[in-house]
Design a protein around this motif. Structure first.
Motif, PDB file in Angstrom:
ATOM      1  N   GLY A 194     -29.514 -27.258 -30.578  1.00  0.00           N
ATOM      2  CA  GLY A 194     -28.188 -26.549 -30.703  1.00  0.00           C
ATOM      3  C   GLY A 194     -27.731 -25.949 -32.106  1.00  0.00           C
ATOM      4  N   SER A 195     -28.035 -26.841 -33.083  1.00  0.00           N
ATOM      5  CA  SER A 195     -27.336 -26.282 -34.454  1.00  0.00           C
ATOM      6  C   SER A 195     -28.298 -24.982 -35.063  1.00  0.00           C
ATOM      7  N   VAL A 196     -29.491 -24.950 -34.387  1.00  0.00           N
ATOM      8  CA  VAL A 196     -30.491 -23.800 -34.736  1.00  0.00           C
ATOM      9  C   VAL A 196     -29.885 -22.574 -33.884  1.00  0.00           C
ATOM     10  N   GLU A 197     -29.441 -22.839 -32.629  1.00  0.00           N
ATOM     11  CA  GLU A 197     -28.969 -21.751 -31.917  1.00  0.00           C
ATOM     12  C   GLU A 197     -27.401 -21.272 -32.363  1.00  0.00           C
ATOM     13  N   ARG A 198     -26.771 -21.995 -32.655  1.00  0.00           N
ATOM     14  CA  ARG A 198     -25.387 -21.760 -33.307  1.00  0.00           C
ATOM     15  C   ARG A 198     -25.436 -21.069 -34.649  1.00  0.00           C
ATOM     16  N   ARG A 199     -26.416 -21.566 -35.347  1.00  0.00           N
ATOM     17  CA  ARG A 199     -26.734 -20.645 -36.675  1.00  0.00           C
ATOM     18  C   ARG A 199     -27.051 -19.217 -36.425  1.00  0.00           C
ATOM     19  N   LEU A 200     -28.037 -19.087 -35.457  1.00  0.00           N
ATOM     20  CA  LEU A 200     -28.447 -17.841 -35.020  1.00  0.00           C
ATOM     21  C   LEU A 200     -27.574 -16.784 -34.459  1.00  0.00           C
ATOM     22  N   LYS A 201     -26.492 -17.465 -33.643  1.00  0.00           N
ATOM     23  CA  LYS A 201     -25.524 -16.705 -32.974  1.00  0.00           C
ATOM     24  C   LYS A 201     -24.679 -16.280 -34.138  1.00  0.00           C
ATOM     25  N   GLU A 202     -24.227 -17.148 -34.988  1.00  0.00           N
ATOM     26  CA  GLU A 202     -23.268 -16.785 -36.043  1.00  0.00           C
ATOM     27  C   GLU A 202     -23.834 -15.725 -37.117  1.00  0.00           C
ATOM     28  N   LYS A 203     -25.032 -15.780 -37.411  1.00  0.00           N
ATOM     29  CA  LYS A 203     -25.797 -14.455 -37.957  1.00  0.00           C
ATOM     30  C   LYS A 203     -25.665 -13.233 -37.316  1.00  0.00           C
ATOM     31  N   ALA A 204     -26.065 -13.279 -36.070  1.00  0.00           N
ATOM     32  CA  ALA A 204     -25.796 -12.257 -35.204  1.00  0.00           C
ATOM     33  C   ALA A 204     -24.623 -11.546 -35.095  1.00  0.00           C
ATOM     34  N   GLY A 205     -23.405 -12.571 -35.105  1.00  0.00           N
ATOM     35  CA  GLY A 205     -21.958 -12.088 -35.202  1.00  0.00           C
ATOM     36  C   GLY A 205     -21.627 -11.368 -36.585  1.00  0.00           C
ATOM     37  N   ARG A 206     -22.215 -11.812 -37.498  1.00  0.00           N
ATOM     38  CA  ARG A 206     -21.788 -11.436 -38.910  1.00  0.00           C
ATOM     39  C   ARG A 206     -22.576  -9.941 -39.044  1.00  0.00           C
ATOM     40  N   SER A 207     -23.887  -9.797 -38.700  1.00  0.00           N
ATOM     41  CA  SER A 207     -24.688  -8.780 -38.518  1.00  0.00           C
ATOM     42  C   SER A 207     -23.888  -7.620 -37.818  1.00  0.00           C
ATOM     43  N   GLY A 208     -23.133  -8.004 -36.710  1.00  0.00           N
ATOM     44  CA  GLY A 208     -22.413  -6.914 -35.930  1.00  0.00           C
ATOM     45  C   GLY A 208     -21.299  -6.441 -36.797  1.00  0.00           C
ATOM     46  N   VAL A 209     -20.506  -7.345 -37.480  1.00  0.00           N
ATOM     47  CA  VAL A 209     -19.291  -7.100 -38.157  1.00  0.00           C
ATOM     48  C   VAL A 209     -19.692  -5.959 -39.329  1.00  0.00           C
ATOM     49  N   LYS A 210     -21.068  -6.343 -39.868  1.00  0.00           N
ATOM     50  CA  LYS A 210     -21.404  -5.473 -41.024  1.00  0.00           C
ATOM     51  C   LYS A 210     -21.679  -4.067 -40.624  1.00  0.00           C
ATOM     52  N   LYS A 211     -22.399  -4.141 -39.660  1.00  0.00           N
ATOM     53  CA  LYS A 211     -22.971  -2.908 -38.987  1.00  0.00           C
ATOM     54  C   LYS A 211     -21.639  -1.871 -38.599  1.00  0.00           C
ATOM     55  N   MET A 212     -20.430  -2.543 -38.218  1.00  0.00           N
ATOM     56  CA  MET A 212     -19.237  -1.840 -37.833  1.00  0.00           C
ATOM     57  C   MET A 212     -18.588  -1.073 -39.021  1.00  0.00           C
ATOM     58  N   ARG A 213     -19.154  -1.543 -40.146  1.00  0.00           N
ATOM     59  CA  ARG A 213     -18.382  -1.211 -41.500  1.00  0.00           C
ATOM     60  C   ARG A 213     -19.250   0.115 -41.843  1.00  0.00           C
ATOM     61  N   GLY A 214     -19.935   0.807 -41.157  1.00  0.00           N
ATOM     62  CA  GLY A 214     -20.713   2.222 -41.746  1.00  0.00           C
ATOM     63  C   GLY A 214     -19.860   3.138 -41.739  1.00  0.00           C
TER      64      GLY A 214
END
Length: 145
Positions: free
Chosen positions: A120-140
């Motif tokens: 569960g902690s691995v899945e939560r970490r990866l989900k958080e990373k994907a969310g951060r990635s999406g936020v940063k992509k929107m900054r283009g």
């Protein structure tokens, strides 16, 4: 601690006075003309391998902690020349030997058990990373279409 009989390191661990060999040598460093005349530095030798007052595990750990201060024959050599008087250097050398043997008398730390993160902690970490990635992509760059 120093007693009339030698050094008391820990319960059941003692070093007799007859096991310590002290040689007084000339010291380098401060002291003026006195440094060339008086042997104030102390070279303390302690034969760990043949000491009857030490348990076997303490002997092994003492040699390990001594490092380069131990000879091939299992003798720990401590040189003390920090002070200008024989008495102070003698006390310093004995104190350093006591500290080394006290460290050796302590039980070794428990080995670390390897652990794994939960699924569960691995899945939560990866989900958080994907969310951060999406936020940063929107900054283009903003393009007008």
């Amino acid at each position: 601690m120093t007693s009339e009989k030698g050094l008391r390191i820990a319960p059941g661990v003692e070093v007799g006075e007859d096991e310590l060999d002290e040689n007084f040598i000339r010291s380098s460093g401060p002291g003026g003309q006195n440094v060339n005349k008086v042997a104030t530095a102390v070279q303390l030798r302690f034969d760990v391998v043949n000491s009857p007052g030490l348990p076997e595990r303490v002997r092994e750990r003492a040699l390990h902690f001594a490092g380069q201060r131990a000879t091939k024959d299992g003798v720990i050599v401590i040189e003390a020349s920090r002070f200008r008087t024989q008495e102070q250097n003698r006390a310093d050398a004995r104190e350093r030997l006591t500290e080394l043997l006290a460290r050796a008398a302590e039980p070794p730390p428990k080995p670390r058990k390897k652990t794994r993160p939960s699924k569960g902690s691995v899945e939560r970490r990866l989900k958080e990373k994907a969310g951060r990635s999406g936020v940063k992509k929107m900054r283009g760059k903003v393009t007008s279409e």
